[in-house]
Each structure stands twice: as structure tokens, then as C-alpha cells.
Write a protein that holds these residues in place. Structure first.
Motif, short mmCIF file in Angstrom:
data_model
loop_
_atom_site.label_atom_id
_atom_site.label_comp_id
_atom_site.label_asym_id
_atom_site.label_seq_id
_atom_site.Cartn_x
_atom_site.Cartn_y
_atom_site.Cartn_z
N ARG A 123 75.22 -15.40 24.15
CA ARG A 123 76.45 -14.63 23.92
C ARG A 123 76.36 -13.79 22.64
O ARG A 123 77.18 -12.90 22.41
CB ARG A 123 77.65 -15.57 23.79
CG ARG A 123 77.95 -16.41 25.01
CD ARG A 123 79.07 -17.39 24.70
NE ARG A 123 80.27 -16.69 24.26
CZ ARG A 123 81.11 -17.14 23.32
NH1 ARG A 123 80.85 -18.27 22.68
NH2 ARG A 123 82.18 -16.46 23.00
N ARG A 124 75.38 -14.09 21.80
CA ARG A 124 75.31 -13.43 20.48
C ARG A 124 74.61 -12.08 20.56
O ARG A 124 73.61 -11.92 21.28
CB ARG A 124 74.56 -14.31 19.48
CG ARG A 124 75.45 -15.26 18.68
CD ARG A 124 76.19 -16.24 19.49
NE ARG A 124 77.11 -17.06 18.67
CZ ARG A 124 77.99 -17.89 19.16
NH1 ARG A 124 78.08 -18.04 20.48
NH2 ARG A 124 78.79 -18.58 18.37
N ARG A 125 75.15 -11.11 19.80
CA ARG A 125 74.52 -9.82 19.60
C ARG A 125 74.51 -9.58 18.09
O ARG A 125 75.56 -9.44 17.47
CB ARG A 125 75.28 -8.69 20.30
CG ARG A 125 75.54 -8.92 21.78
CD ARG A 125 74.25 -8.85 22.61
NE ARG A 125 74.58 -8.98 24.02
CZ ARG A 125 74.72 -10.14 24.66
NH1 ARG A 125 74.55 -11.28 23.99
NH2 ARG A 125 75.01 -10.18 25.94
N THR A 126 73.32 -9.55 17.52
CA THR A 126 73.20 -9.43 16.08
C THR A 126 72.44 -8.15 15.77
O THR A 126 71.27 -8.01 16.14
CB THR A 126 72.46 -10.65 15.50
OG1 THR A 126 73.13 -11.85 15.93
CG2 THR A 126 72.42 -10.61 13.98
N ILE A 146 69.09 1.79 19.06
CA ILE A 146 70.02 2.65 19.79
C ILE A 146 70.44 3.77 18.84
O ILE A 146 70.79 3.51 17.69
CB ILE A 146 71.26 1.86 20.25
CG1 ILE A 146 70.86 0.77 21.26
CG2 ILE A 146 72.31 2.78 20.86
CD1 ILE A 146 71.98 -0.18 21.63
N THR A 147 70.38 5.01 19.30
CA THR A 147 70.72 6.15 18.45
C THR A 147 72.12 6.66 18.76
O THR A 147 72.45 6.92 19.93
CB THR A 147 69.70 7.29 18.64
OG1 THR A 147 68.39 6.81 18.29
CG2 THR A 147 70.04 8.48 17.75
N PHE A 148 72.94 6.78 17.71
CA PHE A 148 74.29 7.32 17.85
C PHE A 148 74.34 8.60 17.01
O PHE A 148 74.22 8.56 15.79
CB PHE A 148 75.32 6.32 17.35
CG PHE A 148 76.75 6.72 17.61
CD1 PHE A 148 77.36 6.48 18.83
CD2 PHE A 148 77.50 7.35 16.62
CE1 PHE A 148 78.68 6.83 19.07
CE2 PHE A 148 78.83 7.71 16.84
CZ PHE A 148 79.42 7.46 18.07
N ILE A 149 74.48 9.74 17.68
CA ILE A 149 74.56 11.02 16.97
C ILE A 149 76.02 11.25 16.61
O ILE A 149 76.87 11.48 17.49
CB ILE A 149 73.97 12.16 17.81
CG1 ILE A 149 72.47 11.89 18.04
CG2 ILE A 149 74.17 13.50 17.11
CD1 ILE A 149 71.77 12.90 18.90
N VAL A 185 76.58 -4.74 23.81
CA VAL A 185 76.77 -6.01 24.52
C VAL A 185 75.85 -6.08 25.73
O VAL A 185 75.26 -7.13 26.02
CB VAL A 185 78.24 -6.16 24.95
CG1 VAL A 185 78.41 -7.33 25.91
CG2 VAL A 185 79.13 -6.36 23.73
N GLU A 186 75.69 -4.96 26.40
CA GLU A 186 74.88 -4.95 27.63
C GLU A 186 73.38 -4.99 27.35
O GLU A 186 72.64 -5.73 28.01
CB GLU A 186 75.21 -3.69 28.44
CG GLU A 186 74.40 -3.57 29.72
CD GLU A 186 74.63 -2.25 30.44
OE1 GLU A 186 73.89 -1.98 31.40
OE2 GLU A 186 75.52 -1.49 30.02
N LEU A 187 72.93 -4.20 26.36
CA LEU A 187 71.50 -3.97 26.20
C LEU A 187 70.84 -4.67 25.02
O LEU A 187 69.65 -4.96 25.06
CB LEU A 187 71.22 -2.46 26.07
CG LEU A 187 71.63 -1.57 27.23
CD1 LEU A 187 71.23 -0.13 26.93
CD2 LEU A 187 70.99 -2.03 28.53
N ALA A 188 71.57 -4.91 23.95
CA ALA A 188 70.94 -5.46 22.74
C ALA A 188 70.28 -6.80 23.05
O ALA A 188 70.84 -7.63 23.76
CB ALA A 188 71.97 -5.63 21.63
N PRO A 189 69.07 -7.02 22.55
CA PRO A 189 68.38 -8.29 22.83
C PRO A 189 69.17 -9.50 22.36
O PRO A 189 69.82 -9.46 21.31
CB PRO A 189 67.07 -8.15 22.03
CG PRO A 189 66.90 -6.70 21.81
CD PRO A 189 68.28 -6.13 21.70
N ARG A 190 69.11 -10.56 23.14
CA ARG A 190 69.70 -11.83 22.74
C ARG A 190 68.77 -12.50 21.73
O ARG A 190 67.58 -12.18 21.67
CB ARG A 190 69.88 -12.74 23.94
CG ARG A 190 71.06 -12.41 24.86
CD ARG A 190 70.99 -11.03 25.46
NE ARG A 190 71.96 -10.84 26.54
CZ ARG A 190 72.32 -9.65 27.01
NH1 ARG A 190 71.82 -8.53 26.47
NH2 ARG A 190 73.17 -9.55 28.00
N PRO A 191 69.27 -13.43 20.94
CA PRO A 191 68.39 -14.16 20.02
C PRO A 191 67.23 -14.79 20.79
O PRO A 191 67.40 -15.32 21.88
CB PRO A 191 69.31 -15.22 19.43
CG PRO A 191 70.69 -14.62 19.52
CD PRO A 191 70.69 -13.83 20.80
#
Length: 537
Positions: free
Chosen positions: A20-23, A146-149, A278-284
């Protein structure tokens, strides 16, 4: 804030909770909008009701991640900040980092504690020098980006040109998941590349609350936006045809980056970014110890300290050690072992952190960042673990300093406070402290990666320890490691060089310039001077 987890947990519970964690960390060049984006993410997660602004713009309060007085007055982040909150079924551990190059050591340590990074680009400036350096750290550590312009509501570069920069300057393939409708400065909304619909944003008063979103199908978007819509779709399709189609594996291996467009100050595109994390970031995942062995998530509790901070609570001036949980379940009150010293450490006072705000924490899982209060025995890089087998994670680096100054108390009657403050700043990693018998304990040398560290150190000595200091700059510009302590007198006896010892025991040979070092080497060919590599001891 997240609700307290159960007091006990099975192996499957630990693995499920870790999932459940996204760090993640937000990285960028100064003034690209990191703190503003951090605030906007918290707003969209509904953990704050109104977003603040750097400098309190438009009558808004300050941002929660910039809590130090210097940060609020200057409008820049000079220390990393941790925010933990829930978003849907996920637990977010968000770390805001300082963008200024002078604090790159702090940023590097934060990046050791995350699983993903959001690289923030200013639409008008693109990839800036500090952004390039931070991305190199991410590449070295294999951290997906992830790039945010940002700032698409202001005049800026062409969207395709910005994406070309990612390929040409850092070899990172852009994979746009949204594409702007309208040039920079004339932001209408974005094409959602996944379903082809148009997301049209509407402004709120000063951007203090979540922006309104209206979703239109392609035909309705074409009717509403005409040529601007057609151009946006064509540009996005062109990029996709040249290697820009989304590929999850390429993202996870850090060879390509999802790209989104938005405006943090107006909250445009921020919800999309949060959902994507939440969808893409790797889990621990299992972390490698010093022997390159992965420690399973379900192993007994372990964590490593990546930051130490005082001054967060002015009324108590306590010290907080920030630790990333790597395995097992943490329970408040458990007694753990510090692998650096071999000594036990009681975790009676542990807190969940949201900027400067703190609440008591009862339990935590892999991926969480916990704040251990009154942890005066802990140092950056320490590993904590419960039960056996023992574990130790790789230490964190001490960067090569480039600026040096002798520090003396401005008021000799405050000598005790002076020593206490110097020791505290050193333990936090705010500044490196060098000493020598020649100068004595009363005149330590402050060593910094960048000169702004001196400003932070002197400000904190005055504001927190009530011991103003005088700094006397030293003329050294070249530093090397003296490999043989027996050769100390050779370097220390000159007028254009001296030897100072760092707290980790490393002897640093300082020279006024490269010529002075060259002369020293010619006259003493036996001397052992080595390039100063980052120390993780």
C-alpha cells in the motif's frame, strides 16, 4: 494522517501493508515549484483544506513543507521535509527536497530513502543544471522518474522541445500520459493519452482549493477547442510514434519517463499526478545490506536513518531522527539495536510527520518514514533492527567540501552553547566540522559543499542556540585525503596548506590552490594524497 495500524501483524500482513505504500521524493532546480507541488498534492489528497503558497502569495498561508524561518523568508527549501498521508487505499510518504546545489548532500540522502522520484521542470526553463545533477543521482540509484512539466499557465518553451531535451540531454525517453491543449501561457487543459478525452480545468480563487475538472470526449473537445485540440492530438501522436508510447517496464528500469503537464500553483494536473503515483510508483522492495544481500520485507523490523533534525518544535527543541522502514512491522516502544554502536535504542517516542506537525505513531511498515524523537544517539546512516539476524545497510555519503571557515563564538560567555550548537549541526549533517590540535576545540572549521550552508549554520546557531558566531573564511580551494597520518607534518607545516580531521577520522589536506599542491608533491614525492571520494562510514 493515516490511521494507526493493528498492533500485531502476520508475515502476509506486512507484505500487504508494504504494497500500500508509495514513497517518493520531489526533485528540481530551485524555483521550479517543488514546495508548491508538494502542497498541491496534499490538497488533492484532502489532508489540508487549502493550499498555501511560497512567500504567502495572494494572501495565502505558507506551505507546510517549508517550516523553517529562513525558508519562509527566502521562498526556497533549504532542508528536506517529510509528509505522510492517506490517499484512497494507499499510504503516501512524500519527501520534499531542497533544490539548491549547496544542499545537494541532504537531497542525496533523501533519495536513498525513496522508491520513485517526481522530476519537476519549469516550462520556461526546461532542464536546469541542478535538475541534471539530481537526475544523475536517480540514474545511479536506479530510481524511476515521473516528469511533471510545471507552470504551463505561464509563457514557456514548446512542449515538443521540452520532450526533446529529455532525450538529448539525459537520454530519457519521454512517454507523455497527458499533453497540453494550448501553448504555455494559454493553458486550456490536457489530452488524456490513455482514453483520448479532453480534461478541461477551471480556476479557483488564487489556486488555494482544488481546481475544477470537466472531461469531454474527442468530438466535444474538437468542437470546443478547434485547431488547438487538433494540434495537441497530432503532437502527442507524433511523439508516441517515435518511441513515446507508455511502457511500464521501461519506466521501472529508469530508461523512460511518463510525462504530465500542469500548473502546481493553480492545481491543474496535480490529481492526475497523484493517481499516477499510486498506480505506477514501485512498491517497497527488499533492500540490499552492506554485503549486497536483499533483506526480505517480512524479516524482523529494520530501518536506516537518513536525516536528523532539531528545531522543529521551538518550545522543546528536541531532536528527530528520520528513518525509512525497510522490513518488518515497527511497534512503538520496541527496543531495537543500533548496528553502528551495537547498543540498544528504545522507541518510546516515535511520531508520524507532516511537515512540522507531528502525531504519535503506534506502528509502521516497509516504505514508511518514521520520526524518532529525542534520538540524540542516532546519526545519519545508522541502521536499526529488531531480533536476529542482525543487519546493516550501506552508509550515506559525506560530500567533498569546497568552502572553509573558522567558527568562533561572538560572545565568549556563551562558549558552552557554542559547543553544543556545533555538535548538533554536525550530527544533523548541516555542516561538516573539521578540527586540529593547531586550532583547538574552540575554533572548529566549518566545511561546506556550498556557501549557503554557512548562512544556515550561523542563523541556527543564533536562533536556536543563542550563540552567534563569527566566521573567518579560509583561502583553501583544493582538498585531498591524506592517506598516511604519519605524513601530517609535511602538509601542516606549510603556509599554503594545512591538515584538518573530520569527525569520521579522515584527514583532509587543504591547499590554497592546485599550484600549492603541485609544489608540495614535487618537494615531497613520497606524500600520499588521494582524491576525496564520498565517505559512507
Amino acid at each position: 494522517m493515516t490511521a494507526a495500524s493493528p498492533v500485531t501483524a502476520s508475515t502476509s500482513d506486512v507484505v500487504w501493508e508494504a504494497g500500500r505504500r508509495r514513497t517518493f521524493a520531489v526533485i528540481s532546480h530551485p524555483d521550479a515549484g517543488k514546495s508548491t507541488l508538494t502542497e498541491a498534492l496534499a490538497l488533492h489528497a484532502k489532508v489540508i483544506s487549502e493550499a498555501g503558497a511560497v512567500h504567502g502569495k495572494a494572501g495565502r498561508r505558507g506551505v507546510v513543507s517549508d517550516w523553517m524561518e529562513m525558508e519562509r523568508s527566502r521562498g526556497i527549501s533549504i532542508t528536506s521535509a517529510a509528509l505522510q498521508f492517506s490517499y484512497g487505499d494507499s499510504v503516501i510518504n512524500l519527501l520534499d527536497t531542497p533544490g539548491h546545489a549547496d544542499f545537494s548532500e541532504d537531497t542525496y540522502r533523501v533519495l536513498s530513502a525513496v522508491d520513485c522520484a517526481v522530476m519537476l521542470l519549469d516550462a520556461a526553463k526546461g532542464l536546469e543544471p541542478q535538475t541534471l545533477k539530481l537526475f544523475d543521482v536517480c540514474r545511479h540509484r536506479g530510481i524511476p522518474v515521473i516528469t511533471f512539466i510545471n507552470k504551463w499557465d505561464r509563457p514557456g518553451m514548446d512542449a515538443l522541445r521540452l520532450c526533446d531535451e529529455l532525450v538529448e540531454r539525459i537520454g530519457l525517453q519521454p512517454m507523455p500520459l497527458t499533453w497540453p491543449v494550448g501553448d504555455a501561457g494559454h493553458f486550456r487543459g490536457v489530452v488524456d493519452r490513455r482514453d483520448g478525452n479532453f480534461i478541461r480545468y477551471s480556476r479557483t480563487a488564487g489556486g488555494a482549493t482544488a481546481a475544477g475538472e470537466e472531461r469531454l470526449d474527442p468530438s466535444a473537445a474538437a468542437e470546443a477547442e478547434g485547431a488547438e485540440w487538433s494540434r495537441a492530438v497530432e503532437e502527442a501522436d507524433l511523439l508516441a510514434e517515435t518511441g513515446g508510447e507508455f511502457d511500464l517496464d521501461r519506466f521501472l528500469e529508469a530508461s523512460a519517463t511518463p510525462v504530465l503537464f500542469g500548473s502546481a500553483v493553480l492545481n491543474f494536473g496535480v490529481r492526475h499526478l497523484l493517481d499516477l503515483l499510486v498506480e505506477l510508483a514501485p512498491r517497497p522492495a527488499p533492500r540490499l545490506d552492506v554485503k549486497d544481500r536483499p533483506r526480505p520485507l517480512e524479516s524482523p523490523f529494520s530501518a536506516f536513518v537518513f536525516k536528523v533534525q532539531t528545531g522543529m518544535d521551538p518550545s522543546h527543541r528536541d531532536q528527530v531522527a528520520f528513518a525509512r522502514v525497510c522490513s518488518g512491522m515497527f511497534e512503538r516502544g520496541m527496543v531495537v539495536t543500533n548496528s553502528t554502536t551495537g547498543k540498544p535504542f528504545a522507541t518510546k517516542y516515535v511520531q508520524q510527520v507532516f511537515g512540522r506537525e507531528r502525531t504519535t505513531l503506534d506502528s509502521a511498515f516497509p516504505g514508511d518514514v518514521i520520526g524518532l524523537v529525542n534520538a540524540t544517539s542516532l546519526r545519519v546512516g545508522d541502521t536499526l533492527y529488531a531480533d536476529k539476524p542482525a543487519v546493516r545497510y550501506p552508509g550515506l555519503p559525506s560530500f567533498a567540501p569546497a568552502h572553509f571557515a573558522v567558527a568562533r563564538p561572538a560572545d565568549l560567555s556563551r562558549a558552552k552553547q557554542f559547543r553544543k550548537g556545533v555538535d548538533q549541526l554536525e550530527s544533523e549533517g548541516v555542516i561538516q566540522i573539521l578540527r586540529s590540535l593547531r586550532r583547538g576545540d574552540g575554533a572548529p572549521v566549518f566545511a561546506a559543499v556550498g556557501p549557503m550552508q554557512f548562512e544556515v549554520a550561523t542563523h541556527r546557531m543564533d536562533a536556536e542556540f543563542k550563540s552567534p558566531v563569527r566566521l573567518e573564511p579560509l583561502p583553501y580551494s583544493v582538498v585531498r585525503r591524506l592517506a598516511d597520518p604519519k605524513q601530517r607534518s609535511i602538509v601542516d607545516g606549510g603556509t599554503r596548506s594545512e591538515v584538518l580531521t573530520r569527525t569520521d577520522g579522515v584527514d583532509l589536506a587543504l591547499f590554497i590552490d592546485a599550484t600549492a599542491m603541485g609544489v608540495m608533491r614535487r618537494l615531497n614525492p613520497e606524500i600520499l594524497l588521494e582524491p576525496l571520494v564520498a565517505s559512507t562510514d
